[in-house]
Each structure stands twice: as C-alpha cells, then as structure tokens.
Design a protein around this motif. Structure first.
Motif, PDB file in Angstrom:
ATOM      1  N   MET A   1      -6.017 -60.644 -39.711  1.00 34.02           N
ATOM      2  CA  MET A   1      -5.192 -59.482 -39.993  1.00 34.02           C
ATOM      3  C   MET A   1      -4.250 -59.269 -38.812  1.00 34.02           C
ATOM      4  SD  MET A   1      -6.238 -55.419 -40.384  1.00 34.02           S
ATOM      5  CE  MET A   1      -7.365 -55.682 -41.689  1.00 34.02           C
ATOM      6  N   SER A   2      -3.023 -58.984 -39.116  1.00 35.66           N
ATOM      7  CA  SER A   2      -2.048 -58.732 -38.054  1.00 35.66           C
ATOM      8  C   SER A   2      -2.306 -57.357 -37.433  1.00 35.66           C
ATOM      9  CB  SER A   2      -0.629 -58.785 -38.619  1.00 35.66           C
ATOM     10  OG  SER A   2      -0.358 -57.632 -39.401  1.00 35.66           O
ATOM     11  N   MET A   3      -1.863 -57.197 -36.207  1.00 34.26           N
ATOM     12  CA  MET A   3      -1.996 -55.899 -35.538  1.00 34.26           C
ATOM     13  C   MET A   3      -1.206 -54.835 -36.288  1.00 34.26           C
ATOM     14  SD  MET A   3      -3.226 -53.859 -33.354  1.00 34.26           S
ATOM     15  CE  MET A   3      -4.214 -54.976 -32.393  1.00 34.26           C
ATOM     16  N   LYS A   4      -0.053 -55.205 -36.780  1.00 26.06           N
ATOM     17  CA  LYS A   4       0.780 -54.265 -37.537  1.00 26.06           C
ATOM     18  C   LYS A   4       0.004 -53.710 -38.738  1.00 26.06           C
ATOM     19  CE  LYS A   4       5.269 -54.388 -39.886  1.00 26.06           C
ATOM     20  NZ  LYS A   4       6.517 -55.150 -39.941  1.00 26.06           N
ATOM     21  N   LYS A   5      -0.623 -54.599 -39.494  1.00 27.01           N
ATOM     22  CA  LYS A   5      -1.401 -54.161 -40.658  1.00 27.01           C
ATOM     23  C   LYS A   5      -2.589 -53.315 -40.214  1.00 27.01           C
ATOM     24  CE  LYS A   5      -3.798 -55.665 -44.850  1.00 27.01           C
ATOM     25  NZ  LYS A   5      -4.038 -54.298 -45.175  1.00 27.01           N
ATOM     26  N   TYR A   6      -3.252 -53.732 -39.149  1.00 24.69           N
ATOM     27  CA  TYR A   6      -4.393 -52.967 -38.645  1.00 24.69           C
ATOM     28  C   TYR A   6      -3.966 -51.538 -38.268  1.00 24.69           C
ATOM     29  CZ  TYR A   6      -8.124 -51.252 -35.700  1.00 24.69           C
ATOM     30  OH  TYR A   6      -9.105 -50.461 -35.156  1.00 24.69           O
ATOM     31  N   LEU A   7      -2.856 -51.408 -37.572  1.00 20.87           N
ATOM     32  CA  LEU A   7      -2.396 -50.070 -37.170  1.00 20.87           C
ATOM     33  C   LEU A   7      -2.046 -49.219 -38.384  1.00 20.87           C
ATOM     34  CD1 LEU A   7      -0.179 -50.979 -34.081  1.00 20.87           C
ATOM     35  CD2 LEU A   7      -2.476 -49.961 -34.062  1.00 20.87           C
ATOM     36  N   ILE A   8      -1.351 -49.796 -39.328  1.00 23.88           N
ATOM     37  CA  ILE A   8      -1.002 -49.043 -40.542  1.00 23.88           C
ATOM     38  C   ILE A   8      -2.270 -48.629 -41.284  1.00 23.88           C
ATOM     39  CG2 ILE A   8       0.063 -49.243 -42.834  1.00 23.88           C
ATOM     40  CD1 ILE A   8       2.316 -50.875 -41.413  1.00 23.88           C
ATOM     41  N   ASP A   9      -3.219 -49.557 -41.439  1.00 23.96           N
ATOM     42  CA  ASP A   9      -4.481 -49.239 -42.114  1.00 23.96           C
ATOM     43  C   ASP A   9      -5.233 -48.123 -41.393  1.00 23.96           C
ATOM     44  OD1 ASP A   9      -3.950 -51.232 -43.963  1.00 23.96           O
ATOM     45  OD2 ASP A   9      -5.494 -52.615 -43.225  1.00 23.96           O
ATOM     46  N   THR A  10      -5.200 -48.154 -40.072  1.00 26.69           N
ATOM     47  CA  THR A  10      -5.907 -47.132 -39.293  1.00 26.69           C
ATOM     48  C   THR A  10      -5.238 -45.771 -39.438  1.00 26.69           C
ATOM     49  OG1 THR A  10      -6.597 -48.852 -37.754  1.00 26.69           O
ATOM     50  CG2 THR A  10      -6.840 -46.600 -37.007  1.00 26.69           C
ATOM     51  N   PHE A  11      -3.918 -45.739 -39.413  1.00 26.19           N
ATOM     52  CA  PHE A  11      -3.219 -44.476 -39.648  1.00 26.19           C
ATOM     53  C   PHE A  11      -3.519 -43.950 -41.053  1.00 26.19           C
ATOM     54  CE2 PHE A  11      -0.271 -45.248 -35.996  1.00 26.19           C
ATOM     55  CZ  PHE A  11      -0.313 -43.981 -35.436  1.00 26.19           C
ATOM     56  N   ILE A  12      -3.576 -44.828 -42.036  1.00 23.62           N
ATOM     57  CA  ILE A  12      -3.857 -44.396 -43.409  1.00 23.62           C
ATOM     58  C   ILE A  12      -5.282 -43.865 -43.530  1.00 23.62           C
ATOM     59  CG2 ILE A  12      -4.120 -45.239 -45.782  1.00 23.62           C
ATOM     60  CD1 ILE A  12      -1.599 -46.999 -45.206  1.00 23.62           C
ATOM     61  N   TYR A  13      -6.241 -44.535 -42.886  1.00 24.55           N
ATOM     62  CA  TYR A  13      -7.612 -44.005 -42.869  1.00 24.55           C
ATOM     63  C   TYR A  13      -7.636 -42.604 -42.263  1.00 24.55           C
ATOM     64  CZ  TYR A  13     -11.976 -42.771 -40.657  1.00 24.55           C
ATOM     65  OH  TYR A  13     -13.058 -42.055 -40.200  1.00 24.55           O
ATOM     66  N   ASN A  14      -7.001 -42.428 -41.115  1.00 17.93           N
ATOM     67  CA  ASN A  14      -6.991 -41.112 -40.475  1.00 17.93           C
ATOM     68  C   ASN A  14      -6.274 -40.080 -41.330  1.00 17.93           C
ATOM     69  OD1 ASN A  14      -8.439 -40.912 -37.945  1.00 17.93           O
ATOM     70  ND2 ASN A  14      -7.123 -42.571 -37.260  1.00 17.93           N
ATOM     71  N   ASP A  15      -5.232 -40.497 -42.023  1.00 19.32           N
ATOM     72  CA  ASP A  15      -4.520 -39.590 -42.916  1.00 19.32           C
ATOM     73  C   ASP A  15      -5.456 -39.086 -44.022  1.00 19.32           C
ATOM     74  OD1 ASP A  15      -2.236 -38.289 -44.169  1.00 19.32           O
ATOM     75  OD2 ASP A  15      -2.213 -39.949 -45.584  1.00 19.32           O
ATOM     76  N   THR A  16      -6.167 -39.995 -44.647  1.00 25.04           N
ATOM     77  CA  THR A  16      -7.088 -39.621 -45.722  1.00 25.04           C
ATOM     78  C   THR A  16      -8.189 -38.691 -45.201  1.00 25.04           C
ATOM     79  OG1 THR A  16      -6.657 -41.706 -46.857  1.00 25.04           O
ATOM     80  CG2 THR A  16      -8.675 -40.539 -47.458  1.00 25.04           C
ATOM     81  N   ALA A  17      -8.786 -39.056 -44.065  1.00 24.05           N
ATOM     82  CA  ALA A  17      -9.865 -38.233 -43.499  1.00 24.05           C
ATOM     83  C   ALA A  17      -9.346 -36.862 -43.078  1.00 24.05           C
ATOM     84  CB  ALA A  17     -10.495 -38.959 -42.308  1.00 24.05           C
ATOM     85  N   ASN A  18      -8.179 -36.819 -42.463  1.00 22.40           N
ATOM     86  CA  ASN A  18      -7.650 -35.537 -42.003  1.00 22.40           C
ATOM     87  C   ASN A  18      -7.250 -34.629 -43.161  1.00 22.40           C
ATOM     88  OD1 ASN A  18      -8.119 -36.210 -39.365  1.00 22.40           O
ATOM     89  ND2 ASN A  18      -5.994 -36.665 -38.870  1.00 22.40           N
ATOM     90  N   LYS A  19      -6.771 -35.204 -44.238  1.00 19.77           N
ATOM     91  CA  LYS A  19      -6.436 -34.372 -45.399  1.00 19.77           C
ATOM     92  C   LYS A  19      -7.693 -33.818 -46.069  1.00 19.77           C
ATOM     93  CE  LYS A  19      -1.821 -36.018 -46.152  1.00 19.77           C
ATOM     94  NZ  LYS A  19      -0.971 -37.004 -46.814  1.00 19.77           N
ATOM     95  N   LYS A  20      -8.783 -34.572 -46.067  1.00 18.63           N
ATOM     96  CA  LYS A  20     -10.055 -34.036 -46.557  1.00 18.63           C
ATOM     97  C   LYS A  20     -10.521 -32.904 -45.640  1.00 18.63           C
ATOM     98  CE  LYS A  20     -11.776 -38.186 -48.844  1.00 18.63           C
ATOM     99  NZ  LYS A  20     -12.773 -39.268 -48.811  1.00 18.63           N
ATOM    100  N   LEU A  21     -10.297 -33.087 -44.363  1.00 21.59           N
ATOM    101  CA  LEU A  21     -10.667 -32.069 -43.380  1.00 21.59           C
ATOM    102  C   LEU A  21      -9.901 -30.765 -43.622  1.00 21.59           C
ATOM    103  CD1 LEU A  21     -12.462 -31.861 -40.810  1.00 21.59           C
ATOM    104  CD2 LEU A  21     -10.423 -32.463 -39.503  1.00 21.59           C
ATOM    105  N   LEU A  22      -8.647 -30.878 -43.994  1.00 22.15           N
ATOM    106  CA  LEU A  22      -7.848 -29.677 -44.276  1.00 22.15           C
ATOM    107  C   LEU A  22      -8.470 -28.850 -45.404  1.00 22.15           C
ATOM    108  CD1 LEU A  22      -4.160 -30.941 -44.012  1.00 22.15           C
ATOM    109  CD2 LEU A  22      -5.323 -29.313 -42.498  1.00 22.15           C
ATOM    110  N   LEU A  23      -9.052 -29.517 -46.385  1.00 21.04           N
ATOM    111  CA  LEU A  23      -9.696 -28.796 -47.489  1.00 21.04           C
ATOM    112  C   LEU A  23     -10.902 -27.993 -46.993  1.00 21.04           C
ATOM    113  CD1 LEU A  23      -9.514 -31.536 -50.268  1.00 21.04           C
ATOM    114  CD2 LEU A  23      -8.077 -29.488 -50.033  1.00 21.04           C
TER     115      LEU A  23
END
Length: 158
Positions: A1-23
C-alpha cells in the motif's frame, strides 16, 4: 500500500469515528469539554495546513481557538478534513516524504514531512477522541466502540 493511500485511509477512519463521536456528544448535558477538544482537532488541521502552505497568518492561529459551537463542529471538521484529503491527493508518495519548512512555536524555522504531519494529526485525533470518550462515560453514557480494528475484523461462522 502506498503512503498516500494509507494517509487517506487513516483520515477517512478518523472521519468516520469522529462523526460517530459527535452523535454521542449531542447527548451530553455538559458538552463544554468535548466541544473544546473537538474544536482543537479542527484547529490543529487548519493550523498545520496553513503552516505547510506558508500562510502568513499561520503563526497567529491558535491550536485552541476558535471554540466552535456544537452545531458548527461537523461543518468545520468537514472543511478542515477536506483540505487535507485534497492536499494528499495532489501529492506523490515522494512529495509527501519531502520535508517542508514552517515557522514553529518559537518563531523559528522548522521542517517536517507532510507525511509525518498527517500522521501526527491522525494520531492526535485518536488521543483526543479517547479523552472525549472518557468525558462521555463520566456523564453516564456508554461510549461507542470506535477502535480501528472494529472497522476491519469479522466474525467467522464455525
């Protein structure tokens, strides 16, 4: 996996978790501490991007202010995240590893790679999300399971 993909995937994971946290934050009778920490995550993303882009206002930007009202958190989170996703998408793995310079906390020149800054932002998000989860539990609400592995593992049937 490229670093670029890893970073995007990690930001997306945090986005999903943080939006659940907002609820969950929405359910709190006292949102003050959670909103402060969530605002800090947003401000950190804005400030680091301003540093990378050599925005002359970057040095004046606070890690903690502005303190957003709860109703603005998701919008501000989305905007700060979008800056990072677009930035990473526009770079190669090599460019993400090349150091950029910025003015640091002591008004002197510092250097780091965008890759390491992006990793810091994501790990920092995990750290403060755990603090917010503690605040949620202290107010008698059961926090959601937001661990990364929960997005990857699967139960096998015998």
């Amino acid at each position: 996996m490229s670093m670029k993909k890893y970073l995007i995937d990690t930001f997306i994971y945090n986005d999903t978790a943080n939006k659940k946290l907002l609820l969950k934050i929405l359910q709190l009778s006292d949102k003050t501490g959670a909103v402060k920490l969530f605002s800090h995550l947003i401000n950190s993303q804005y400030k680091w991007m301003a540093r990378i882009l050599h925005d002359p206002k970057a040095a004046e930007m606070s890690w903690w202010d502005p303190l957003y009202c709860f109703d603005d958190l998701e919008k501000q989170w989305n905007q700060s995240l979008d800056l990072w996703l677009k930035y990473i998408a526009s770079k190669t793995d090599e460019e993400l590893s090349d150091e950029v310079t910025f003015i640091g906390f002591d008004n002197t020149k510092w250097a780091a790679s965008p890759k390491d800054i992006a990793l810091q932002l994501n790990y920092h998000s995990i750290h403060h999300r755990a603090q917010i989860q503690t605040l949620i539990r202290q107010q008698g609400i059961e926090p959601d399971f937001l661990d990364y592995i929960g997005t990857k593992y699967r139960k096998l049937t015998p």
